[in-house]
Design a protein around this motif. Structure first.
Motif, PDB file in Angstrom:
ATOM      1  N   CYS A  78      -4.972   9.065  -4.311  1.00  9.63           N
ATOM      2  CA  CYS A  78      -4.906   7.862  -5.159  1.00  9.63           C
ATOM      3  C   CYS A  78      -6.234   7.111  -5.136  1.00  9.63           C
ATOM      4  O   CYS A  78      -6.729   6.745  -4.078  1.00  9.63           O
ATOM      5  CB  CYS A  78      -3.788   6.960  -4.660  1.00  9.63           C
ATOM      6  SG  CYS A  78      -3.646   5.454  -5.613  1.00  9.63           S
ATOM      7  N   VAL A  80      -6.875   4.076  -6.034  1.00 12.47           N
ATOM      8  CA  VAL A  80      -6.797   2.664  -5.675  1.00 12.47           C
ATOM      9  C   VAL A  80      -6.052   2.453  -4.357  1.00 12.47           C
ATOM     10  O   VAL A  80      -5.966   1.332  -3.874  1.00 12.47           O
ATOM     11  CB  VAL A  80      -6.131   1.827  -6.786  1.00 12.47           C
ATOM     12  CG1 VAL A  80      -7.041   1.735  -7.965  1.00 12.47           C
ATOM     13  CG2 VAL A  80      -4.797   2.383  -7.186  1.00 12.47           C
ATOM     14  N   CYS A  82      -2.747   2.759  -3.521  1.00 15.36           N
ATOM     15  CA  CYS A  82      -1.570   1.903  -3.635  1.00 15.36           C
ATOM     16  C   CYS A  82      -0.310   2.608  -3.156  1.00 15.36           C
ATOM     17  O   CYS A  82       0.787   2.110  -3.352  1.00 15.36           O
ATOM     18  CB  CYS A  82      -1.409   1.407  -5.061  1.00 15.36           C
ATOM     19  SG  CYS A  82      -1.034   2.669  -6.239  1.00 15.36           S
ATOM     20  N   CYS A 106      -1.474   0.195  -9.291  1.00 15.72           N
ATOM     21  CA  CYS A 106      -1.562   1.541  -9.855  1.00 15.72           C
ATOM     22  C   CYS A 106      -2.295   1.530 -11.192  1.00 15.72           C
ATOM     23  O   CYS A 106      -2.106   0.644 -12.006  1.00 15.72           O
ATOM     24  CB  CYS A 106      -0.147   2.071 -10.050  1.00 15.72           C
ATOM     25  SG  CYS A 106      -0.068   3.657 -10.851  1.00 15.72           S
ATOM     26  N   VAL A 107      -3.164   2.516 -11.413  1.00 13.73           N
ATOM     27  CA  VAL A 107      -3.852   2.626 -12.696  1.00 13.73           C
ATOM     28  C   VAL A 107      -3.259   3.748 -13.553  1.00 13.73           C
ATOM     29  O   VAL A 107      -3.845   4.138 -14.550  1.00 13.73           O
ATOM     30  CB  VAL A 107      -5.364   2.834 -12.520  1.00 13.73           C
ATOM     31  CG1 VAL A 107      -5.982   1.630 -11.856  1.00 13.73           C
ATOM     32  CG2 VAL A 107      -5.667   4.075 -11.719  1.00 13.73           C
ATOM     33  N   CYS A 109      -2.899   7.003 -13.245  1.00 17.03           N
ATOM     34  CA  CYS A 109      -3.831   8.088 -13.504  1.00 17.03           C
ATOM     35  C   CYS A 109      -3.197   9.459 -13.276  1.00 17.03           C
ATOM     36  O   CYS A 109      -3.775  10.467 -13.640  1.00 17.03           O
ATOM     37  CB  CYS A 109      -5.064   7.944 -12.625  1.00 17.03           C
ATOM     38  SG  CYS A 109      -4.732   8.175 -10.889  1.00 17.03           S
ATOM     39  N   HIS A 110      -2.036   9.527 -12.639  1.00 13.59           N
ATOM     40  CA  HIS A 110      -1.316  10.789 -12.471  1.00 13.59           C
ATOM     41  C   HIS A 110      -1.920  11.655 -11.381  1.00 13.59           C
ATOM     42  O   HIS A 110      -1.479  12.778 -11.157  1.00 13.59           O
ATOM     43  CB  HIS A 110      -1.289  11.562 -13.796  1.00 13.59           C
ATOM     44  CG  HIS A 110      -0.146  12.505 -13.941  1.00 13.59           C
ATOM     45  ND1 HIS A 110      -0.276  13.860 -13.760  1.00 13.59           N
ATOM     46  CD2 HIS A 110       1.148  12.317 -14.239  1.00 13.59           C
ATOM     47  CE1 HIS A 110       0.887  14.449 -13.956  1.00 13.59           C
ATOM     48  NE2 HIS A 110       1.771  13.530 -14.230  1.00 13.59           N
ATOM     49  N   CYS A 112      -1.820  11.362  -8.142  1.00 11.25           N
ATOM     50  CA  CYS A 112      -0.938  11.562  -6.993  1.00 11.25           C
ATOM     51  C   CYS A 112       0.043  12.695  -7.287  1.00 11.25           C
ATOM     52  O   CYS A 112       0.328  13.530  -6.426  1.00 11.25           O
ATOM     53  CB  CYS A 112      -0.187  10.281  -6.682  1.00 11.25           C
ATOM     54  SG  CYS A 112       0.542   9.492  -8.112  1.00 11.25           S
TER      55      CYS A 112
HETATM   56  S1  SF4 Z   1      -0.890   7.141 -10.695  1.00  6.91           S
HETATM   57 FE1  SF4 Z   1      -0.669   7.676  -8.559  1.00  6.91          FE
HETATM   58  S2  SF4 Z   1      -2.735   8.158  -7.881  1.00  6.91           S
HETATM   59 FE2  SF4 Z   1      -2.935   7.030  -9.802  1.00  6.91          FE
HETATM   60  S3  SF4 Z   1      -3.152   4.906  -9.185  1.00  6.91           S
HETATM   61 FE3  SF4 Z   1      -0.982   5.232  -9.542  1.00  6.91          FE
HETATM   62  S4  SF4 Z   1      -0.145   5.737  -7.541  1.00  6.91           S
HETATM   63 FE4  SF4 Z   1      -2.375   5.975  -7.405  1.00  6.91          FE
END
Ligand code: SF4
Ligand code: SF4
Lengths: 158, 372
Positions: A78, A80, A82, A106-107, A109-110, A112
């Motif tokens: 991840c 950020v 989070c 969370c941004v 971004c997928h 994780c």
């Molecule tokens: S999508 Fe997953 S990896 Fe991306 S910021 Fe959110 S929790 Fe973190």
């Protein structure tokens, strides 16, 4: 003199052409929707691969255990930071005892989901995620498991 | 305050703030404009409202983690920014992406260029006072958004490109969806041309306004449509073909006048050229792998690399310094909007204050791309 006449001609032409285009569009089907007041808006689902709220998936086998082994790959991936996980047990027994995802950080971004070696974590097509406080945006283990009920597949573009 | 005399009357200079919140500043930007009546004497831009430390953040993230951040500065060109960053890291690591990946990246970057120019078209019409075109442009952009959503799962922030590859292959039905767009869009583009580009009032507002000479543009480092609108055929896609641009034929539209209208015409023509590129790429799209062999931990050798691509606004550059660890030691972005904005005072000096807005809009700046 000629410039003056040409100006008038061009100006009139612009107005007529503009009206023709507008008139043509008047008969085209409308593409906007009165979300969330229309039925179509309420029942709308995003396509596959949509990156919405999170869910933890259970195994396909009889025991229906969580697939997650608290390996921390997702937390490390991840950008950020989070995701917060605490695991318990050794080897095959290892499972998460707490699993927090802060959706406020969370941004989406997928990264994780892609990092998970067990296909245990997924993003879902849940898109009405906003809340009234920061605290409600933090998803805990129970909420994540509940969101995963009835889901077997990891979000992915097909 | 200085005083000037116009035909015996004494007028005072007036200072006007355009922005930070102004419908025509395309984000949060502020200009302090010194006016003498209706004439602009001086214009000073104040930037930094949207500074988000994206270069510093890179030093705390591993190479593969940073990709998602590249969508966020020039948000109208997300996939193009990803392309620039990913190519820079690949150059650093010495990885060659597979041919299919290069094709898909190019298709997506070109579709993104059309979508970005559509936003420009809508907003520019809005700046000039032609509000209708905004709705037309955004309706067509929606079709592109659907394509992006089907491919990447996101509408604005994609995180689609990967070092040495892509996140996923194209979805089933992608070719049909894009072909539908390619068949449908040229007609709508003609309609938009009728509506705006050939409109007498629009031409009156843009012809001969915001003049920029080729020398000025080059000395300020202006790139992209703004430079091609001065007659300089500078386009990195042709000069230094990256991705799959060496596989396709296209022209670089240039218009020599250097006014707002010629910059506008360059963008309109570029959309047609992009359609041409996408069509050729779809026809030639090879099969095969989409991911090159990439080590699990990305630790490039110590060194530095500068990679540049042609974004819809100009030359977008990414400078990366590696110290051999898994995080960049330093990163710097060359955002085209920042360089293009520098020339604005030269263009508006002595012009009318209403033309100031027309000139600013014709440079098509994106505020986060200026500040980063
Ligand atoms: S999508 Fe997953 S990896 Fe991306 S910021 Fe959110 S929790 Fe973190
Ligand atoms: S969700 Fe997947 S990556 Fe994250 S801890 Fe569980 S098994 Fe590991």
């Amino acid at each position: 003199m000629w410039g003056y006449v040409r100006d008038i001609w061009q100006g009139a032409k612009s107005i007529v052409v503009g009206h023709i285009v507008t008139f043509r569009n008047f008969w085209r089907p409308k593409i906007t929707d009165r979300y969330p007041h229309s039925d179509a808006g309420k029942n709308w689902r995003p396509g596959p691969g949509y990156r919405g709220g999170f869910a933890l998936l259970k195994s396909d086998e009889e025991d229906r255990e969580l697939r997650c082994t608290a390996c921390m790959s997702c937390a490390r991936a991840c950008p950020v930071g989070c995701i917060h996980i605490e695991g318990e047990g050794k080897g095959k027994e290892r499972h998460p005892v707490s699993f927090y995802i802060d959706m406020g950080l969370c941004v989406y971004c997928h990264q994780c989901v892609e990092a998970c070696p067990k296909d245990a974590l997924t993003m879902t097509d849940e898109y009405e995620i906003s809340g009234t406080s920061r605290a409600v945006l933090v998803r805990n283990l129970e909420e994540l498991v509940a969101a995963g009920e009835g889901r077997t597949e990891v979000s992915r573009v097909v | 305050m200085s005083e000037t005399t116009v035909a015996g009357l004494t007028t005072e200079e007036m200072i006007v703030n355009v922005g930070p919140q102004h419908p025509s500043t395309h984000g949060v930007l502020r200009f302090v404009v010194t006016l003498d009546g209706e004439r602009v004497n001086e214009c000073v831009s104040h930037i930094g409202y949207l500074h988000s430390s994206l270069e510093k953040i890179a030093e705390t993230l591993r190479y593969e983690q940073y990709i998602t951040n590249t969508d966020r500065f020039d948000y109208l060109n997300g996939l193009g920014n990803e392309l620039c960053y990913v190519q820079a890291v690949e150059k650093l690591l010495g990885i060659e992406p597979p041919l299919r990946t290069r094709f898909i990246r190019t298709v997506m970057a070109e579709l993104k260029r059309i979508s970005s120019h559509l936003v420009y078209l809508g907003c520019y019409g809005n700046d000039i006072g032609a509000v209708t075109i905004f709705l037309h442009a955004f309706r067509e952009r929606e079709l592109l958004m659907d394509i992006f959503e089907a491919v990447t799962g996101g509408r604005l922030l994609y995180n689609y490109l990967r070092i040495g590859g892509l996140r996923n292959d194209l979805p089933t039905g992608f070719g049909d969806q894009v072909h539908r767009f390619l068949d449908h869009f040229p007609r709508r583009l003609t309609e938009m041309t009728d509506l705006l580009t050939e409109n007498r009032i629009f031409i009156g507002r843009t012809r001969g306004v915001g003049m920029l000479t080729a020398e000025q543009a080059l000395s300020y480092g202006v790139t992209g449509p703004s430079l091609r609108g001065c007659g300089v055929p500078y386009d990195l896609r042709k000069l230094r073909p990256y991705a799959a641009y060496d596989q396709v034929e296209f022209d670089i539209p240039t218009f020599p006048e250097g006014d707002c209208l010629s910059r506008h015409l360059v963008r309109m023509e570029e959309m047609r050229q992009s359609l041409r590129i996408v069509r050729q790429l779809l026809d030639k799209m090879p099969d095969g792998e989409i991911q090159a062999e990439v080590p699990r931990r990305l630790r490039p050798e110590a060194g530095e690399v500068y990679e540049r691509v042609e974004s819809p606004r100009g030359e977008l550059g990414c400078y990366l310094v590696s110290d051999g660890s898994d995080k960049p030691y330093r990163m710097h972005w060359r955002g085209p909007s920042f360089y293009n904005l520098q020339v604005l005072p030269e263009m508006v000096r002595g012009g009318l204050v209403a033309d100031f807005i027309a000139t600013l809009g014709s440079l098509d700046p994106v505020a986060p791309d200026i500040d980063r």
